[in-house]
Design a protein around this motif. Structure first.
Motif, PDB file in Angstrom:
ATOM      1  N   ILE A 180      -1.140   9.197 -15.177  1.00 25.43           N
ATOM      2  CA  ILE A 180      -0.250   9.986 -14.316  1.00 25.43           C
ATOM      3  C   ILE A 180      -0.321   9.484 -12.880  1.00 25.43           C
ATOM      4  O   ILE A 180       0.654   9.590 -12.129  1.00 25.43           O
ATOM      5  CB  ILE A 180      -0.577  11.488 -14.413  1.00 25.43           C
ATOM      6  N   SER A 181      -1.460   8.904 -12.479  1.00 21.55           N
ATOM      7  CA  SER A 181      -1.554   8.314 -11.144  1.00 21.55           C
ATOM      8  C   SER A 181      -0.674   7.077 -11.023  1.00 21.55           C
ATOM      9  O   SER A 181      -0.020   6.851  -9.996  1.00 21.55           O
ATOM     10  CB  SER A 181      -3.014   7.959 -10.830  1.00 21.55           C
ATOM     11  N   ILE A 182      -0.651   6.271 -12.080  1.00 20.89           N
ATOM     12  CA  ILE A 182       0.207   5.073 -12.068  1.00 20.89           C
ATOM     13  C   ILE A 182       1.682   5.480 -12.020  1.00 20.89           C
ATOM     14  O   ILE A 182       2.474   4.930 -11.249  1.00 20.89           O
ATOM     15  CB  ILE A 182      -0.082   4.198 -13.294  1.00 20.89           C
ATOM     16  N   TRP A 183       2.073   6.452 -12.858  1.00 18.50           N
ATOM     17  CA  TRP A 183       3.469   6.898 -12.839  1.00 18.50           C
ATOM     18  C   TRP A 183       3.791   7.573 -11.509  1.00 18.50           C
ATOM     19  O   TRP A 183       4.922   7.461 -11.014  1.00 18.50           O
ATOM     20  CB  TRP A 183       3.737   7.849 -14.001  1.00 18.50           C
ATOM     21  N   ASN A 184       2.822   8.269 -10.943  1.00 21.50           N
ATOM     22  CA  ASN A 184       2.992   8.877  -9.623  1.00 21.50           C
ATOM     23  C   ASN A 184       3.301   7.796  -8.585  1.00 21.50           C
ATOM     24  O   ASN A 184       4.217   7.936  -7.764  1.00 21.50           O
ATOM     25  CB  ASN A 184       1.705   9.631  -9.272  1.00 21.50           C
ATOM     26  N   PHE A 185       2.547   6.705  -8.640  1.00 20.46           N
ATOM     27  CA  PHE A 185       2.783   5.571  -7.741  1.00 20.46           C
ATOM     28  C   PHE A 185       4.183   5.004  -7.919  1.00 20.46           C
ATOM     29  O   PHE A 185       4.928   4.801  -6.944  1.00 20.46           O
ATOM     30  CB  PHE A 185       1.725   4.498  -8.012  1.00 20.46           C
ATOM     31  N   LEU A 186       4.564   4.737  -9.170  1.00 23.29           N
ATOM     32  CA  LEU A 186       5.887   4.153  -9.422  1.00 23.29           C
ATOM     33  C   LEU A 186       6.996   5.121  -9.035  1.00 23.29           C
ATOM     34  O   LEU A 186       8.059   4.700  -8.555  1.00 23.29           O
ATOM     35  CB  LEU A 186       6.005   3.769 -10.897  1.00 23.29           C
ATOM     36  N   GLY A 187       6.770   6.427  -9.219  1.00 24.64           N
ATOM     37  CA  GLY A 187       7.767   7.413  -8.802  1.00 24.64           C
ATOM     38  C   GLY A 187       7.974   7.414  -7.301  1.00 24.64           C
ATOM     39  O   GLY A 187       9.097   7.542  -6.818  1.00 24.64           O
ATOM     40  N   ARG A 188       6.899   7.241  -6.566  1.00 24.08           N
ATOM     41  CA  ARG A 188       7.006   7.228  -5.103  1.00 24.08           C
ATOM     42  C   ARG A 188       7.704   5.969  -4.611  1.00 24.08           C
ATOM     43  O   ARG A 188       8.585   6.029  -3.744  1.00 24.08           O
ATOM     44  CB  ARG A 188       5.608   7.354  -4.494  1.00 24.08           C
ATOM     45  N   VAL A 189       7.307   4.843  -5.160  1.00 25.92           N
ATOM     46  CA  VAL A 189       7.956   3.594  -4.760  1.00 25.92           C
ATOM     47  C   VAL A 189       9.421   3.597  -5.180  1.00 25.92           C
ATOM     48  O   VAL A 189      10.311   3.271  -4.388  1.00 25.92           O
ATOM     49  CB  VAL A 189       7.211   2.392  -5.377  1.00 25.92           C
ATOM     50  N   GLY A 190       9.688   3.985  -6.435  1.00 31.36           N
ATOM     51  CA  GLY A 190      11.069   4.018  -6.909  1.00 31.36           C
ATOM     52  C   GLY A 190      11.902   5.060  -6.208  1.00 31.36           C
ATOM     53  O   GLY A 190      13.077   4.830  -5.886  1.00 31.36           O
ATOM     54  N   GLY A 191      11.304   6.236  -5.922  1.00 29.68           N
ATOM     55  CA  GLY A 191      12.048   7.276  -5.206  1.00 29.68           C
ATOM     56  C   GLY A 191      12.457   6.829  -3.824  1.00 29.68           C
ATOM     57  O   GLY A 191      13.581   7.082  -3.378  1.00 29.68           O
ATOM     58  N   GLY A 192      11.543   6.157  -3.119  1.00 30.84           N
ATOM     59  CA  GLY A 192      11.898   5.647  -1.797  1.00 30.84           C
ATOM     60  C   GLY A 192      12.980   4.592  -1.857  1.00 30.84           C
ATOM     61  O   GLY A 192      13.905   4.579  -1.045  1.00 30.84           O
TER      62      GLY A 192
END
Length: 530
Positions: free
Chosen positions: A355-367
């Motif tokens: 979930i930390s990895i997906w959290n990271f990708l969500g933040r990068v992708g969201g931005g």
């Protein structure tokens, strides 16, 4: 020697160096995300039930979110001093937790454990505030990607710490708490003199778009350098002589003086006319020929104080949308240890890392994708947040149904959606309410996290879990050495159903904000489309 000193000074004041150092700090600034890994050790050693663990989680979330002192200190103190305070808090708080859990210190009452976890996690607010304030000011034209990358590394830190712990192969699960206490403090102290505002607005280049896209690993054409070419040397010197910055001319003043039909001109000509008008207004204001109108408050897109923002409906729409979406995602993160155990998985570190990895990708992708929405289509950034919240609603529903692979799919979808919130919201807040008091505005919005977990985790999820655990204990042998544990989908299914519905409500709030701010974003990011 003088030339070498100039080169060293230029390197030390380079905004890209600050950005890289901020990424390193953020990579250990999300210690709160490993709570799912350390909570089973705390629960077992102190013989807590799920409601007591949830109270610790709420205290942790409060510490991660109450950053008013951090925001204030980042304004009145050098950034290195604020970062040092954060490192000391992190070491002190989690150091005491480690001593208690390992039996090296006497057991503390629950309220005292809540205090030390609050203090330890509150150190993160100094790391986050210093990194975000410095880099948003250094990259004013790339707020979405910058915020997405920085917040992404904060989300990834949970996976980084968990995997370092797995590599050590320590049989003592409490050693992860020791890592949380010592690791971030060491990294921050080593980099605290680098992360600071360095006048990055003076270092803007036409290749910035390409540079940020390299970090994102996406193909993107470099931005046109037309904006720099629009101002003649004479126009660039006027604000300096007048004591004003052209960017400080109030947006509404330019709108009032703008000639009719200028918005219908091609982009290059329109920007040229507006730039000339800004220069004339600066000169006229300096000479006393015109006066900037006094108003009761700023318009959206200008600089707000926190008190001015608190009386705006748009600010509260952001807050409550964030509370419902982000709060439900953080509830899953905080309870992930017990969720994985109830579904029959022994190694909780796997799902904390995932979930930390997906959290990271969500933040990068969201931005990144929210930046496409505003730059290419001049549409409100919160459209991307509505999409993220709808995806999260599906993730909660999937887990509630207990379908095969529920935790793998759930951590993927919820992690992506939760992470996107923390790339989109800070950038949107800076666009609607300005950068001058960004630290205070951001730290108030982060209160949505503990407010959400107070309701979803402490008052809802933990009570349902303990109720089901008591029911199951009546049919199983009772182990007096530990509180009752719950097994099966039933432990969190009702909670997940409720959070799925609340995410749909968050979508409605986000789309309401999109409707209300369309004109603002059109004015801020309007481009010609042929």
């Amino acid at each position: 020697m003088v030339h070498l000193n100039d080169k060293i000074t230029q390197f030390f004041n380079n905004r890209w160096l600050v950005f890289v150092a901020a990424m390193w700090i953020q990579s250990c600034a999300g210690v709160g995300y490993v709570f799912g890994s350390i909570s089973p050790a705390i629960k077992r050693s102190l013989n807590y039930n799920q409601q007591q663990v949830s109270r610790l989680g709420v205290a942790k979330d409060l510490g991660d979110s109450v950053g008013f002192l951090a925001g204030t200190l980042c304004e009145i103190l050098p950034m290195w001093a604020a970062l040092l305070v954060g490192a000391a808090q992190n070491f002190l708080g989690y150091g005491v937790v480690w001593l208690v859990v390992t039996g090296r210190a006497p057991a503390l009452p629950l309220w005292a454990m809540c205090v030390v976890i609050f203090v330890g996690t509150n150190g993160e607010t100094y790391f986050n505030t210093a990194a975000l304030v410095s880099c948003v000011q250094n990259f004013p034209k790339s707020r979405g990607p910058v915020v997405g990358i920085l917040k992404g590394f904060a989300g990834l830190s949970g996976a980084i710490l968990s995997q370092i712990y797995v590599l050590i192969h320590s049989p003592d699960s409490a050693s992860l708490i020791f890592m949380v206490a010592v690791g971030p403090a060491m990294v921050v102290i080593s980099l605290m003199f680098i992360v600071r505002p360095v006048g990055g607005h003076r270092q803007i280049r036409s290749s910035d778009g390409k540079s940020s896209s390299v970090i994102y690993c996406f193909a993107q054409e470099p931005e046109d350098d037309v904006h720099e070419a629009l101002l003649t040397e004479e126009q660039k010197e006027v604000p300096a002589k007048a004591g004003h910055d052209a960017n400080e001319i109030i947006f509404s003043e330019v709108e009032d003086e703008k000639p009719r039909g200028v918005d219908l001109l091609p982009a290059t000509e329109r920007q040229k006319r507006i730039a000339q008008l800004q220069a004339k207004l600066c000169q006229a204001a300096a000479e006393g020929a015109v006066r900037v109108k006094s108003r009761r408050g700023p318009h959206r897109g200008e600089d707000f104080t926190l008190m001015q923002a608190l009386i705006k409906a748009d600010f509260w729409l952001i807050f409550f949308s964030l509370l419902l979406g982000s709060g439900s995602g953080l509830t899953v993160i905080d309870n992930l240890g017990q969720m994985s155990q109830s579904f029959g998985y022994d190694n909780t570190h796997i799902f904390v890392s995932l979930i930390s990895i997906w959290n990271f990708l969500g933040r990068v992708g969201g931005g990144y994708f929210s930046e496409i929405i505003v730059r290419d289509y001049a549409y409100p950034r919160h459209l991307a947040m509505a999409v993220a919240q709808f995806i999260m609603a599906f993730g909660h529903f999937f887990m509630a149904m207990g379908w095969p692979g529920e935790l793998y799919v759930g951590t993927l979808v919820i992690g992506l959606g939760y992470g996107a919130h923390w790339a989109i919201v800070p950038a949107a807040a800076s666009e609607l309410f300005g950068l001058k008091k960004f630290g205070a505005l951001y730290n108030f919005l982060t209160l949505a996290n503990p407010a959400g977990t107070l309701v979803f985790s402490s008052l809802l999820a933990s009570r349902i879990y303990d109720s089901e655990a008591v029911k199951q204990a009546q049919n199983l042998p009772i182990n007096l050495d530990e509180p009752p544990r719950c097994y099966g989908v039933v432990c969190f299914s009702l909670t997940s159903f409720i959070m799925s519905g609340l995410c749909i409500l968050a979508v409605i709030l986000s789309m309401t904000l999109v409707y209300r701010t369309k004109v603002v974003y059109a004015n801020l990011y309007r481009k010609s489309r042929t």
